[in-house]
Write an enzyme that holds these catalytic residues in place. Structure first.
Site, short mmCIF file in Angstrom:
data_model
loop_
_atom_site.label_atom_id
_atom_site.label_comp_id
_atom_site.label_asym_id
_atom_site.label_seq_id
_atom_site.Cartn_x
_atom_site.Cartn_y
_atom_site.Cartn_z
N ARG A 113 0.79 -1.25 0.00
CA ARG A 113 0.00 0.00 0.00
C ARG A 113 0.81 1.29 0.00
NH1 ARG A 113 -4.13 -3.06 -1.63
NH2 ARG A 113 -5.23 -4.15 0.02
N ASN A 121 -10.90 -11.41 -3.44
CA ASN A 121 -10.98 -11.49 -4.90
C ASN A 121 -9.75 -12.20 -5.44
OD1 ASN A 121 -11.93 -11.10 -7.43
ND2 ASN A 121 -11.29 -8.97 -7.60
N ASP A 138 -1.12 -13.10 -1.14
CA ASP A 138 -2.02 -12.01 -1.54
C ASP A 138 -2.36 -11.16 -0.31
OD1 ASP A 138 -3.57 -10.29 -3.00
OD2 ASP A 138 -5.12 -11.75 -3.53
O1 DOR Z 1 -8.71 -9.64 -2.52
C1 DOR Z 1 -7.97 -8.93 -3.19
N1 DOR Z 1 -7.43 -7.79 -2.73
N2 DOR Z 1 -7.68 -9.32 -4.45
C2 DOR Z 1 -6.99 -8.54 -5.31
O2 DOR Z 1 -6.76 -8.95 -6.42
C3 DOR Z 1 -6.55 -7.18 -4.89
C4 DOR Z 1 -6.39 -7.12 -3.43
C5 DOR Z 1 -6.21 -5.72 -2.91
O3 DOR Z 1 -5.44 -4.95 -3.47
O4 DOR Z 1 -6.82 -5.39 -1.88
#
Ligand code: DOR
Length: 432
Positions: free
Chosen positions: A67, A286, A313
């Site tokens: 971030r 996601n 992730d």
């Molecule tokens: O769950 C997710 N969060 N999938 C993604 O592809 C992006 C990620 C995010 O940047 O929060």
């Protein structure tokens, strides 16, 4: 000199799984073997008895969201690296969906510099390797200057969070990346098929009345991209694979010798859409959590090498972004600090061997991203993790180092803890 005595040394790079000593000197592995540390004494020698612990090559995560720049209230590079070290990671790859997007050399350089400044006299930090964007602003239209991104330190490109929907743009991206053999990682989601979707399409989405994200939205992109990868010969990687059908497509492509790789997250290996039954926004991710058959197919594919590696992730979000109605909540969960206990549970259940687990978390991602590491051979850089597989601890705001706490494991007792993380022989984390 540091001597780690009597640990269970797991080195997937040469199939080694035996009790041995590991001696570290000048940032490198100096000796490995039974009794290799015996008789070493003196002022400069520090000896630790790690009996009962696993000594493994430093873990490597191909997929984290730190971030920074732009959303440091969720996580920043310093806090993300601190969390990663506590989770056993010595190298991580940061996705480019920052604000602004990491689609140019200046941002890649700034991220690398920030990571270097996370090293202090008292503690070293894991290495950070950025991924640059495939398209400018993640908009799916205009390619980034990938050569520049690579020169600045990017080890791959991805529009993660967004899929490159236009097949012609994807083809050009693969062709361009191919010219300097840069890894192209795709977030496989046909956005037309997932418009308005909030969770996996199935019995649970029907019951909850939430719009579904069908697995075919992943499958069509994986199928298309495998054809494009074959056509272009580029190094193509599937990010956070979640569908049992996509697994089948990948297995077939690999059996035909196409140069592709894939990662799976700890949550897709352990959880299903049933977790969303209470509208628990922490479980909104996601791609979405899918069904038992998907979990089984992913576990089998990771076991047999169809899926190369585990990537977390790690997607930190603040309470404000999660403590709201399901439709408004942002997708994602944190993962770097809990991947080991989550995956050790699967080892205890016999889903993976310890050696395959460590391979999927170190040796394999190193190969995919062409990094240094993933091995404990003599002479290798001492990126190394010591894990106590039995230690129980409770995941709480105070035991986590991340700035965010969006994990379904919050408040839960887990088993398996990192005791020590060394980056280039220097201490990055030590359990106090
Ligand atoms: O769950 C997710 N969060 N999938 C993604 O592809 C992006 C990620 C995010 O940047 O929060």
């Amino acid at each position: 000199m540091l001597v780690l005595r009597n640990g269970r040394v797991l080195d997937p790079s040469r199939g080694l799984d035996e009790e041995a000593d590991v001696v570290i000197e000048d940032g490198r592995i100096a000796r490995v073997g039974r009794g290799a540390g015996e008789g070493l004494t003196g002022e400069r020698v520090e000896v630790r008895d790690v009996k009962g612990c696993w000594v493994v090559p430093g873990l490597v995560d191909l997929h984290v969201h730190f971030r920074e720049p732009g959303q440091e209230y969720k996580e920043d590079i310093t806090s993300g690296l601190r969390a990663a070290a506590a989770g056993g990671f010595t190298q991580v790859c940061a996705m480019p969906n920052t604000k602004p997007v990491n689609d140019n050399r200046a941002i890649t350089e700034a991220m690398v510099a920030r990571a270097a400044s996370a090293n202090t006299a008292a503690r070293s930090a894991p290495r950070l390797h950025p991924f640059g964007a495939i398209t400018k602003g993640l908009e799916g239209a205009e390619l980034t200057e990938m050569a520049d991104l690579q020169a600045a330190g990017a080890v791959g490109v991805s529009d993660d969070g967004r899929c490159v929907m236009n097949a012609a743009v994807m083809r050009r991206a693969l062709e361009y990346a191919r010219t300097f053999d840069l890894l192209v990682s795709q977030h496989c989601e046909d956005h037309d098929l997932t418009a308005g979707a909030l969770m996996h399409e199935g019995a649970v989405s029907t019951k909850l009345g939430l719009r579904g994200w069908p697995r075919v939205a992943e499958d069509v992109i994986v199928a298309r991209d495998l054809l494009l990868a074959e056509l272009t010969g580029a190094r193509y990687h599937v990010a956070h694979l979640s569908s049992k059908v996509a697994v089948r497509l990948l297995r077939e492509a690999k059996s035909r010798g196409i140069r592709v790789s894939a990662e799976v997250t700890p949550h897709h290996l352990t959880m299903t859409h049933e977790s969303v039954l209470g509208y628990d926004t922490v479980c909104k991710v996601n791609p979405p959590l899918r069904e038992d058959e998907d979990v089984e197919a992913l576990q089998e594919a990771l076991r047999d090498g169809t899926i190369d590696c585990i990537a977390t992730d790690h997607a930190p979000h603040s309470t404000l972004e999660k403590d709201c109605e399901f439709s408004a909540a942002l997708p994602g969960m944190i993962g770097v600090e809990t991947v080991l206990p989550a995956m050790l549970e699967l080892v205890r259940r016999g889903v993976f061997t310890p050696l395959r687990l460590i391979e999927a978390l170190s040796t394999a991602p190193v190969k995919v991203a062409r990094l240094e590491g993933g091995s404990l051979v003599v002479g290798a850089r001492a990126d190394l993790t010591v894990i106590d597989p039995e230690a129980r601890w409770t995941v709480t705001k105070s035991t986590l180092h991340s700035k965010s706490q969006n994990t379904p494991l919050l408040g839960r007792q887990v088993q398996g803890r990192v005791r020590l993380t060394l980056v280039g022989g220097s201490l990055a984390h030590e359990l106090s």
